[in-house]
Design a protein around this motif. Structure first.
Motif, mmCIF file in Angstrom:
data_model
loop_
_atom_site.group_PDB
_atom_site.id
_atom_site.type_symbol
_atom_site.label_atom_id
_atom_site.label_comp_id
_atom_site.label_asym_id
_atom_site.label_seq_id
_atom_site.Cartn_x
_atom_site.Cartn_y
_atom_site.Cartn_z
ATOM 1 N N ALA A 155 0.836 -1.203 0.000
ATOM 2 C CA ALA A 155 0.000 0.000 0.000
ATOM 3 C C ALA A 155 0.872 1.255 0.000
ATOM 4 C CB ALA A 155 -0.938 0.004 1.206
ATOM 5 N N LYS A 156 1.965 1.216 0.756
ATOM 6 C CA LYS A 156 2.878 2.360 0.810
ATOM 7 C C LYS A 156 3.477 2.623 -0.564
ATOM 8 C CE LYS A 156 6.910 4.046 3.337
ATOM 9 N NZ LYS A 156 7.916 3.711 4.358
ATOM 10 N N LEU A 157 3.939 1.562 -1.244
ATOM 11 C CA LEU A 157 4.501 1.719 -2.581
ATOM 12 C C LEU A 157 3.465 2.305 -3.537
ATOM 13 C CD1 LEU A 157 6.782 1.269 -4.652
ATOM 14 C CD2 LEU A 157 5.860 -1.034 -4.995
ATOM 15 N N TRP A 158 2.251 1.803 -3.471
ATOM 16 C CA TRP A 158 1.174 2.285 -4.345
ATOM 17 C C TRP A 158 0.911 3.764 -4.096
ATOM 18 C CZ3 TRP A 158 -1.347 0.890 -8.550
ATOM 19 C CH2 TRP A 158 -2.537 1.540 -8.869
ATOM 20 N N ASN A 159 0.815 4.141 -2.832
ATOM 21 C CA ASN A 159 0.498 5.526 -2.479
ATOM 22 C C ASN A 159 1.628 6.491 -2.775
ATOM 23 O OD1 ASN A 159 -2.123 4.955 -1.594
ATOM 24 N ND2 ASN A 159 -1.383 4.352 0.418
ATOM 25 N N LEU A 160 2.877 6.025 -2.742
ATOM 26 C CA LEU A 160 4.009 6.886 -3.061
ATOM 27 C C LEU A 160 4.091 7.181 -4.556
ATOM 28 C CD1 LEU A 160 6.846 5.479 -0.774
ATOM 29 C CD2 LEU A 160 5.710 7.692 -0.604
ATOM 30 N N GLY A 161 3.555 6.282 -5.364
ATOM 31 C CA GLY A 161 3.608 6.473 -6.813
ATOM 32 C C GLY A 161 4.967 6.103 -7.377
ATOM 33 N N GLY A 162 5.179 6.488 -8.630
ATOM 34 C CA GLY A 162 6.434 6.177 -9.284
ATOM 35 C C GLY A 162 6.426 4.850 -10.018
ATOM 36 N N LEU A 163 5.323 4.136 -9.945
ATOM 37 C CA LEU A 163 5.223 2.865 -10.662
ATOM 38 C C LEU A 163 4.944 3.142 -12.137
ATOM 39 C CD1 LEU A 163 2.974 0.911 -8.141
ATOM 40 C CD2 LEU A 163 5.427 0.631 -8.486
ATOM 41 N N THR A 164 5.454 2.297 -12.986
ATOM 42 C CA THR A 164 5.162 2.395 -14.414
ATOM 43 C C THR A 164 4.142 1.328 -14.762
ATOM 44 O OG1 THR A 164 7.379 3.187 -14.900
ATOM 45 C CG2 THR A 164 6.144 2.254 -16.737
ATOM 46 N N ILE A 165 3.014 1.745 -15.256
ATOM 47 C CA ILE A 165 1.958 0.808 -15.641
ATOM 48 C C ILE A 165 1.895 0.764 -17.150
ATOM 49 C CG2 ILE A 165 -0.513 0.322 -15.527
ATOM 50 C CD1 ILE A 165 -0.503 1.825 -12.825
ATOM 51 N N ARG A 166 2.073 -0.425 -17.697
ATOM 52 C CA ARG A 166 2.037 -0.609 -19.149
ATOM 53 C C ARG A 166 0.766 -1.345 -19.518
ATOM 54 N NH1 ARG A 166 7.643 -1.664 -18.051
ATOM 55 N NH2 ARG A 166 8.893 0.001 -18.940
ATOM 56 N N THR A 167 0.180 -0.947 -20.612
ATOM 57 C CA THR A 167 -1.044 -1.585 -21.084
ATOM 58 C C THR A 167 -1.001 -1.720 -22.594
ATOM 59 O OG1 THR A 167 -3.459 -1.442 -21.118
ATOM 60 C CG2 THR A 167 -2.257 0.647 -21.212
ATOM 61 N N THR A 168 -1.752 -2.675 -23.082
ATOM 62 C CA THR A 168 -1.887 -2.828 -24.533
ATOM 63 C C THR A 168 -3.137 -2.116 -25.045
ATOM 64 O OG1 THR A 168 -3.083 -4.917 -24.276
ATOM 65 C CG2 THR A 168 -0.684 -5.043 -24.530
ATOM 66 N N LEU A 169 -3.908 -1.524 -24.133
ATOM 67 C CA LEU A 169 -5.130 -0.817 -24.541
ATOM 68 C C LEU A 169 -4.778 0.361 -25.439
ATOM 69 C CD1 LEU A 169 -7.171 -0.765 -21.222
ATOM 70 C CD2 LEU A 169 -7.477 -2.283 -23.180
#
Length: 119
Positions: free
Chosen positions: A12-26
């Motif tokens: 939850a901490k990682l999610w809330n801090l942000g900085g994640l790269t989310i890749r999608t094929t949409l």
């Protein structure tokens, strides 16, 4: 997923801090078209629902997924948290829509074009 942290609190901490790269094929254009197609003739409060999925041939990448029922928890507004395009095993409804017989003519036509006989 434990890959994002040992504990639920860490994740939850990682999610809330942000900085994640989310890749999608949409594909945004394909997604818009799917949403419009799914809602053009079927209203969110109709007895039946519609779903539209576009898959890129060869790669299997999902380009869009749309449905006539909006996502949400308000049942009075006919919202749903179910993905009507997939089976229950994938988080959808037991009433989800699979393409099934709709694809059979396309598969048969493609086979005939490649010289594969009907037998």
């Amino acid at each position: 997923d434990p890959v994002f942290g040992k504990t639920e609190e860490d994740r939850a901490k990682l999610w809330n801090l942000g900085g994640l790269t989310i890749r999608t094929t949409l594909d945004p254009r394909a997604q818009r078209a799917a949403n419009e197609a799914a809602t053009a003739k079927v209203n969110k409060d109709d007895k039946f629902a519609a779903s539209v999925v576009q898959v890129q041939p060869g790669s299997g990448k999902i380009l869009s997924m749309g449905q006539s029922r909006p996502y949400g928890l308000d049942q009075k507004q006919n919202e749903t948290v179910l993905n009507l395009s997939v089976s229950n095993k994938m988080g959808g409804s037991t009433y989800g829509f699979q393409v099934g017989s709709t694809f059979k003519p396309f598969t048969a036509a493609a086979a005939l074009e490649k010289g594969i006989g009907p037998e």
